[in-house]
Design a protein around this motif. Structure first.
Motif, short mmCIF file in Angstrom:
data_model
loop_
_atom_site.label_atom_id
_atom_site.label_comp_id
_atom_site.label_asym_id
_atom_site.label_seq_id
_atom_site.Cartn_x
_atom_site.Cartn_y
_atom_site.Cartn_z
N GLY A 19 0.81 -1.22 0.00
CA GLY A 19 0.00 0.00 0.00
C GLY A 19 0.83 1.26 0.00
N ASP A 20 2.04 1.22 -0.51
CA ASP A 20 2.93 2.38 -0.50
C ASP A 20 2.37 3.53 -1.34
OD1 ASP A 20 4.69 0.99 1.07
OD2 ASP A 20 5.96 0.35 -0.59
N GLU A 21 1.85 3.19 -2.48
CA GLU A 21 1.31 4.23 -3.35
C GLU A 21 0.12 4.93 -2.67
OE1 GLU A 21 -1.10 4.87 -7.48
OE2 GLU A 21 -0.91 2.88 -6.64
N LYS A 22 -0.76 4.15 -2.10
CA LYS A 22 -1.95 4.72 -1.43
C LYS A 22 -1.52 5.60 -0.26
CE LYS A 22 -6.38 3.26 0.39
NZ LYS A 22 -7.21 2.15 0.80
N ARG A 23 -0.50 5.16 0.46
CA ARG A 23 0.00 5.93 1.59
C ARG A 23 0.55 7.28 1.12
NH1 ARG A 23 3.56 2.10 3.87
NH2 ARG A 23 1.75 0.88 4.41
N LEU A 24 1.32 7.26 0.00
CA LEU A 24 1.88 8.50 -0.53
C LEU A 24 0.78 9.44 -1.04
CD1 LEU A 24 5.06 7.27 -2.45
CD2 LEU A 24 5.00 8.69 -0.41
N VAL A 25 -0.20 8.84 -1.74
CA VAL A 25 -1.32 9.66 -2.24
C VAL A 25 -2.09 10.27 -1.07
CG1 VAL A 25 -3.52 9.57 -3.48
CG2 VAL A 25 -1.51 8.44 -4.41
N THR A 26 -2.31 9.50 -0.04
CA THR A 26 -3.03 10.01 1.14
C THR A 26 -2.22 11.12 1.81
OG1 THR A 26 -3.99 7.83 1.48
CG2 THR A 26 -4.11 9.35 3.32
N PHE A 27 -0.90 10.94 1.91
CA PHE A 27 -0.05 11.97 2.52
C PHE A 27 -0.11 13.25 1.70
CE2 PHE A 27 4.05 14.14 2.58
CZ PHE A 27 4.09 14.53 3.91
N MET A 28 -0.03 13.13 0.36
CA MET A 28 -0.06 14.32 -0.50
C MET A 28 -1.39 15.06 -0.35
SD MET A 28 2.72 14.86 -2.05
CE MET A 28 2.28 15.95 -3.36
N LYS A 29 -2.49 14.31 -0.33
CA LYS A 29 -3.82 14.95 -0.19
C LYS A 29 -3.92 15.65 1.17
CE LYS A 29 -6.51 11.99 -3.23
NZ LYS A 29 -7.57 10.99 -3.27
N SER A 30 -3.43 14.98 2.20
CA SER A 30 -3.50 15.56 3.55
C SER A 30 -2.61 16.80 3.63
CB SER A 30 -3.07 14.55 4.60
OG SER A 30 -3.90 13.45 4.58
N PHE A 31 -1.44 16.76 3.04
CA PHE A 31 -0.52 17.90 3.07
C PHE A 31 -1.13 19.09 2.34
CE2 PHE A 31 3.05 20.29 1.20
CZ PHE A 31 3.65 20.71 2.36
N LEU A 32 -1.71 18.80 1.15
CA LEU A 32 -2.34 19.89 0.40
C LEU A 32 -3.53 20.46 1.16
CD1 LEU A 32 -2.16 18.46 -3.25
CD2 LEU A 32 -0.82 20.35 -2.27
N LYS A 33 -4.27 19.61 1.81
CA LYS A 33 -5.43 20.08 2.61
C LYS A 33 -4.94 20.95 3.77
CE LYS A 33 -9.25 18.26 5.26
NZ LYS A 33 -9.86 17.08 5.81
N TRP A 34 -3.88 20.57 4.41
CA TRP A 34 -3.33 21.34 5.55
C TRP A 34 -2.80 22.68 5.08
CZ3 TRP A 34 1.93 22.40 6.91
CH2 TRP A 34 2.10 22.94 8.18
N CYS A 35 -2.13 22.66 3.85
CA CYS A 35 -1.60 23.91 3.32
C CYS A 35 -2.70 24.86 2.90
CB CYS A 35 -0.70 23.65 2.13
SG CYS A 35 0.87 22.91 2.56
N ASN A 36 -3.80 24.33 2.39
CA ASN A 36 -4.91 25.15 1.88
C ASN A 36 -5.82 25.65 2.99
OD1 ASN A 36 -4.07 25.03 -0.76
ND2 ASN A 36 -5.25 23.17 -1.18
N ASN A 37 -5.80 25.12 4.18
CA ASN A 37 -6.68 25.55 5.29
C ASN A 37 -5.84 26.03 6.47
OD1 ASN A 37 -9.03 24.87 3.94
ND2 ASN A 37 -8.89 22.73 4.61
N PRO A 38 -5.19 27.17 6.37
CA PRO A 38 -4.36 27.62 7.48
C PRO A 38 -5.16 28.29 8.59
CG PRO A 38 -4.12 29.11 5.62
CD PRO A 38 -5.03 28.02 5.19
N ASN A 39 -6.44 28.48 8.47
CA ASN A 39 -7.24 29.23 9.42
C ASN A 39 -7.76 28.40 10.58
OD1 ASN A 39 -6.91 31.51 7.91
ND2 ASN A 39 -8.80 31.24 6.77
N GLU A 40 -7.49 27.17 10.60
CA GLU A 40 -8.01 26.36 11.68
C GLU A 40 -7.26 26.71 12.96
OE1 GLU A 40 -8.18 22.22 10.79
OE2 GLU A 40 -9.00 22.55 8.82
N ASP A 41 -7.79 26.29 14.10
CA ASP A 41 -7.16 26.61 15.38
C ASP A 41 -5.83 25.87 15.54
OD1 ASP A 41 -8.05 24.09 15.74
OD2 ASP A 41 -9.19 24.50 17.54
N ASP A 42 -5.02 26.38 16.45
CA ASP A 42 -3.68 25.86 16.63
C ASP A 42 -3.67 24.42 17.14
OD1 ASP A 42 -2.41 28.06 15.74
OD2 ASP A 42 -2.22 28.99 17.72
#
Length: 188
Positions: A19-42
């Motif tokens: 499941g390496d590919e799925k893990r990398l794809v999930t990490f990329m999606k999560s990273f992009l989501k974190w970068c795009n939503n900086p307004n959440e609480d600390d």
């Protein structure tokens, strides 16, 4: 696409199927989501960041593991190449040994055949008398032949003597017959 093709592509991309590919794809999606939503609480950002770090560590350990597996496979390939060369050399030496042993076998067969022929000749020779016995026999035959020749000469001499004696007797008879007839003629 057919299900088989999708499964085949996923397996090719996934590597060993962990499941390496799925893990990398999930990490990329999560990273992009974190970068795009900086307004959440600390607090939620920190928790999400910690999750991203854990996912990144998992991906890095997988990459490190795959790199080590790659290095190990590379060394194993080199070992197999060395083993292949060694086996090839051994096979060549074994083939040379087989050729040499075949030649030795042919030579041994030839030697054995010659030995059997020598034994057969030896047996044939053993059936005949040796040189000393043959020489004795020849000497005896030669002496016998000489004695026989002497006897033949003596026999021939005796024949001649007998012939002379018979001839002399015949002449004596003839002479006696003539003397006897002449006496008879004279007496008449």
């Amino acid at each position: 696409m057919a299900d088989d093709e999708i499964i085949r592509k996923r397996l090719l991309l996934d590597g060993d199927g962990s499941g390496d590919e799925k893990r990398l794809v999930t990490f990329m999606k999560s990273f992009l989501k974190w970068c795009n939503n900086p307004n959440e609480d600390d607090a939620s950002n920190s928790a999400f960041f910690e999750r991203l770090l854990a996912m990144l560590a998992t991906c890095q350990s997988t990459i490190a593991k795959n790199y080590l597996v790659y290095q190990m496979n590379k060394r194993e390939l080199e070992n197999y190449q060395v083993l292949n060369e060694d086996l090839t050399d051994r096979i060549k030496r074994a083939q040379e040994d087989i050729c040499n042993l075949k030649e030795e076998l042919q030579e041994a067969k030839r030697t054995r055949r010659h030995q059997q022929e020598y034994d057969a000749l030896g047996k044939a020779i053993q059936q005949h008398p040796n040189k000393e016995e043959t020489t004795k026999i020849l000497t005896a035959l030669e002496s016998h032949s000489a004695v026989e020749k002497e006897l033949d000469q003596e026999l021939e001499l005796r024949r001649k003597q007998l012939y002379v004696l018979v001839h002399a007797i015949n002449q004596l008879k003839a002479s006696l017959s003539e003397n006897g007839q002449s006496k008879n003629e004279t007496q008449q």
